[in-house]
Design a protein around this motif. Sequence first.
Motif, PDB file in Angstrom:
ATOM      1  N   LEU A 133       4.397   8.708   5.518  1.00 45.10           N
ATOM      2  CA  LEU A 133       3.136   8.188   5.053  1.00 45.10           C
ATOM      3  C   LEU A 133       3.595   6.935   4.513  1.00 45.10           C
ATOM      4  CD1 LEU A 133       0.998  11.120   3.982  1.00 45.10           C
ATOM      5  CD2 LEU A 133       0.499   9.986   5.882  1.00 45.10           C
ATOM      6  N   THR A 137       4.506   4.294   7.293  1.00 39.73           N
ATOM      7  CA  THR A 137       3.214   4.031   7.942  1.00 39.73           C
ATOM      8  C   THR A 137       2.179   3.025   6.958  1.00 39.73           C
ATOM      9  OG1 THR A 137       3.015   6.008   8.772  1.00 39.73           O
ATOM     10  CG2 THR A 137       0.977   4.941   8.933  1.00 39.73           C
ATOM     11  N   VAL A 177       1.278  -0.722   8.058  1.00 38.04           N
ATOM     12  CA  VAL A 177      -0.165  -0.985   8.194  1.00 38.04           C
ATOM     13  C   VAL A 177      -0.572  -2.250   7.140  1.00 38.04           C
ATOM     14  CG1 VAL A 177      -2.771  -0.389   7.633  1.00 38.04           C
ATOM     15  CG2 VAL A 177      -0.990   1.146   8.905  1.00 38.04           C
TER      16      VAL A 177
END
Length: 305
Positions: free
Chosen positions: A213, A216, A220
Motif C-alpha cells: 500500500l 501504491t 499515486v
Amino acid sequence: MAAGTTPAPSTILNDWDLPPLFRRSDQWALRHQSESFKGVRTHLVVLLLATAAAMLTEQATGRIMAACAAVLYGATILLGLTTSRRRSRTHWQAHRAVAELVKTLAWQYMVHGGPFHSGVKDPDALFAERLEERLRELRKCGWEDSREKAQEFGKGQITAQMRAVRAKSYAARHDIYLRDRLLEQAVWYKNRASRAHRAAARWSAFTAALTLLALTAALVGTTGLIGGVDLAGLLSAAAAAGVAWQEVRRHGPLTHAHSIIEQDLEAARVAMSTTVTEAGWAEAVEETERLMSPAHTEWLVRFGG
C-alpha cells in the motif's frame, strides 16, 4: 514401551505437586512478560500516532495537530523511560529461569535423574544445595525472592508427592517421567511452534500488505492526486512498527526453536523407551532436561532468526 507408542494421559502429577517456588515464579514470569509486551505495544502505537499527527500538521489549520504531535512524541519519550525503569523484560526472564530451574531440579530429584541418581546418600540435602546455589546466581540477574519463612528455603521446597515418586520403583518412575514430563512437554512445544508459525504468517502478510500500500501511495502521489499528505510515509511507518513487533515477539525464531526441541524430545522418548537402561537413566534424564532449558531454547532462537 514400544517405539512410536504414545503414552496414555496421566493424572499422577500436576503443578501443585511441584515446589511452591515454581508456581510463584511461573506466575510472576507471566505477569512480567505481559507487562513487557504491553509496554512495547503501547510504545509503538503511540509513536505511530505521533507520526500520523506530525504528517497531518501541514494539512490542518491552526496549531491543533502540531500540539497533538508534540504531546504524543512527549508521551513516547515518557513511555520509553518508564519501560526502561521497570525492567519488565529482565524480571520476566529471571523469573522464568527460576521457574524452569526449580521444575527441572524437581523432576530430576523425583525420577533419580542427573546428580540425584539412586546412589546419592542424601538427595534432599543435595536438592537444597543445588537449588539455593543457583538461586543466589539468579538474584543478581533480577529475580525477586519473595520467600520469608525458613521452611520455604532448601528442603522446604520438596513436596510430599515428590518424595513419594522418588520412593517408587525404577519402572514406575520411568513410566511417570515419559508420560508426565516428556510427552507433556513435547505436546507443549509442538503447540507453541504451531501458534508461533501462524502468528508469523499473519504478521508477515500484514506488513507485506502495508508495504504494498505504501508503494501504491508513493506511485499515486507522483500524480498529485493525494495532495500534500505523505500517505506513503505513514504506511511505511506502520509497516516498520509491524516489523518491530515481530522482532519483539520473535515468532519466526521461536517456531524454529520449538519445532527442533519437540523433535528432540520425541527422539529422546523413543530412546528412553527402548534402549536406555537403568544404568544410563540418570544421564539420559539430565540430557533430556537440558533440551528443555531456557538457555537451550535461547541458543536455538539465535540461530533460527
